[in-house]
Scaffold this active site. Structure first.
Site, PDB file in Angstrom:
ATOM      1  N   HIS A 266     -21.898  10.674 -21.774  1.00  0.00           N
ATOM      2  CA  HIS A 266     -22.287  12.020 -21.895  1.00  0.00           C
ATOM      3  C   HIS A 266     -22.964  12.320 -23.506  1.00  0.00           C
ATOM      4  CE1 HIS A 266     -22.020  15.018 -18.943  1.00  0.00           C
ATOM      5  NE2 HIS A 266     -20.726  14.477 -18.575  1.00  0.00           N
TER       6      HIS A 266
ATOM      7  N   ASP B  29     -17.968  17.612 -11.320  1.00  0.00           N
ATOM      8  CA  ASP B  29     -18.879  17.981 -12.211  1.00  0.00           C
ATOM      9  C   ASP B  29     -20.238  18.730 -11.448  1.00  0.00           C
ATOM     10  OD1 ASP B  29     -18.314  17.330 -14.725  1.00  0.00           O
ATOM     11  OD2 ASP B  29     -19.462  15.492 -14.873  1.00  0.00           O
TER      12      ASP B  29
ATOM     13  N   HIS C 214      -0.964  63.312 -32.748  1.00  0.00           N
ATOM     14  CA  HIS C 214      -0.910  62.673 -31.436  1.00  0.00           C
ATOM     15  C   HIS C 214       0.190  63.716 -30.858  1.00  0.00           C
ATOM     16  CE1 HIS C 214      -2.668  59.250 -32.681  1.00  0.00           C
ATOM     17  NE2 HIS C 214      -2.717  58.546 -31.666  1.00  0.00           N
TER      18      HIS C 214
ATOM     19  N   GLU D  82      -9.812  17.863 -21.190  1.00  0.00           N
ATOM     20  CA  GLU D  82     -10.735  18.538 -20.521  1.00  0.00           C
ATOM     21  C   GLU D  82     -10.674  18.213 -18.988  1.00  0.00           C
ATOM     22  OE1 GLU D  82     -15.698  19.543 -20.339  1.00  0.00           O
ATOM     23  OE2 GLU D  82     -14.760  17.856 -21.243  1.00  0.00           O
ATOM     24  N   HIS D  83     -11.011  16.986 -18.666  1.00  0.00           N
ATOM     25  CA  HIS D  83     -10.728  16.354 -17.347  1.00  0.00           C
ATOM     26  C   HIS D  83      -9.563  15.660 -17.272  1.00  0.00           C
ATOM     27  CE1 HIS D  83     -14.989  17.203 -18.114  1.00  0.00           C
ATOM     28  NE2 HIS D  83     -15.270  17.542 -16.765  1.00  0.00           N
TER      29      HIS D  83
ATOM     30  N   GLN E 112     -17.802   9.780 -18.523  1.00  0.00           N
ATOM     31  CA  GLN E 112     -17.641  10.504 -19.515  1.00  0.00           C
ATOM     32  C   GLN E 112     -18.305  10.155 -20.763  1.00  0.00           C
ATOM     33  OE1 GLN E 112     -16.664  14.155 -19.055  1.00  0.00           O
ATOM     34  NE2 GLN E 112     -17.127  12.951 -17.357  1.00  0.00           N
TER      35      GLN E 112
END
Length: 424
Positions: free
Chosen positions: A254, A353, A412, A319-320, A251
């Protein structure tokens, strides 16, 4: 890579990148320019930001087909297999319309309809992402979206990486445009002479893409405002330090702002992982990026008990999340917040991934507390269906009218009562 205690977890939280006022203003100006000047504006910003002058910014069918045949045969096979896995997983998410009829003749239900057009943003820059093509396009196709438009920034030579185009060709995506940044988001949202607007935009990008998605939301839908990637690893004595370190670095490479965190009760494992991270880091091609990520956003948290470690994992809401413990399924049951959960020593995060099937477009920055991965549901809309019978209106009309008057809405109430003549 910082060694931390449980009490320091709050310091790991990253604020959502709102950009600077200068960046926000620049994005607004770009969007307005594209709305006013269409293709001309998009080409001008592509020349300015991507340093390439493109006359025809739509990728031709020939370019798509040539890209597919140009990549290595083994790469094509892997793309085909990954696409099949991803499609198989997302097929199981498909929802259908339903209707429920009552004895009094009333029919109530829900009609599920795909959106007309989806815009897929595939990032460029420091890497190529054919996986982003698969992960964004396939759930849209499974949902039944008929028009899928893909935008992605070109390289300085005016081309798009062959792997990205090959993935688009494999999936039958024919509307592919050479554009990135805020100008591409604006084109998707409002259209140009050669690109008709879409209904929803998905896919991650840099801060300008994120700010542009925020600006156009409301005129179109968006998936999420994605931040830098992140992984948390919950590990015990069964985990191997070199494997955990490799997953943390997967990670970190990235983005310099990616976050990699180990949570464990084992002090010896913590030290071994830290040593292994720096040892492996030295040999990475993306060394500078990974090093900045590990030093600024990497952490190892040593907890006193498994319960405390699980509390920490839920607070991080990564996230992961990898669970590399003796009983990963039991530990998973106590996890409340995570975009994707990887169980056991063989479920390294890159499995998800690229290949396994679940979507890799996931909530970041702790938003897994209230949001979910990209799914087929993101590309459909649901309409409530009400078919009230005469008998049902006779039974309930007075109550409905009274409810309307409770809110002070006389028209109404009269809309119901005007039908009373029908059942006299």
């Amino acid at each position: 890579m910082r060694m931390m205690m449980r009490s320091d977890v709050s310091s790991l939280k990253r604020s959502v990148d709102q950009g600077t006022e200068e960046q926000r203003q620049a994005v607004r100006e770009i969007i307005q320019d594209v709305k006013n000047n269409g293709d001309q504006a998009v080409r001008a910003y592509t020349k300015r930001f991507d340093r390439t002058d493109i006359e025809n910014w739509r990728v031709t069918k020939t370019e798509l087909a040539e890209a597919y045949t140009s990549i290595d045969e083994n790469d094509r096979t892997i793309l085909v297999e990954a696409a099949a896995n991803i499609r198989n997983f997302h097929e199981k998410q498909r929802t259908t319309s339903w209707f429920d009829s009552n004895a009094n003749g009333t029919i109530l239900g829900q009609k599920v309809t795909p959106i007309d057009g989806a815009g897929i943003y595939v990032p460029g820059g420091t890497a190529a992402y054919p996986s982003s093509v698969l992960m964004n396009v396939i759930p849209a196709q499974v949902a039944g979206v008929k028009r899928i438009v893909m935008v992605t920034p070109p390289n300085t030579d005016g081309n798009i990486p062959a792997g990205v185009l090959a993935a688009a060709h494999l999936l039958g995506v024919e509307q592919v445009f050479k554009a990135g940044g805020a100008q591409a988001i604006a084109a998707l949202a409002y259209g140009t002479e050669t690109l008709a607007p879409v209904d929803k935009i998905t896919g991650p990008g840099n801060v300008y893409v994120a700010l542009a998605k925020r600006e156009v939301f409301g005129d179109v839908d968006i998936d999420m405002i994605a931040g830098p990637s992140e992984v948390a690893v919950l590990a015990d004595h069964t985990a191997k330090a070199d494997e955990v370190a490799a997953d943390l670095l997967s990670q970190a490479e990235h983005d310099a702002r990616s976050s990699s965190i180990l949570v464990t009760t084992e002090e010896s494992l913590a030290e071994e992982v830290r040593t292994a991270v720096y040892s492996q880091l030295r040999t990475l091609p993306r060394y500078k990026i990974a090093k900045a990520s590990i030093e600024d956003y990497g952490a190892i948290i040593v907890c006193d008990t498994k319960a405390e470690a699980l509390e920490t994992i839920n607070e991080i809401a990564a996230e992961h999340l990898e669970i590399v413990t003796e009983h990963p399924f039991q530990d998973m049951a106590k996890v409340k917040h995570s975009g994707a959960i990887f169980l056991g020593p063989y479920s390294s995060e890159p499995v998800g991934d690229y290949y396994a099937g679940p979507n890799h477009v996931l909530p970041t920055n702790g938003t897994a507390r209230f949001s979910s991965p990209l799914t087929v549901d993101d590309f459909v809309k649901k309409s409530s269906v009400i078919s009230y019978s005469e008998q049902a209106l006779q039974q309930n009309g007075d109550k409905i009218a009274q409810f309307a008057r409770l809110e002070g809405l006389e028209a109404h109430a009269r809309a119901i009562e005007t039908r009373k003549e029908r059942w006299k």
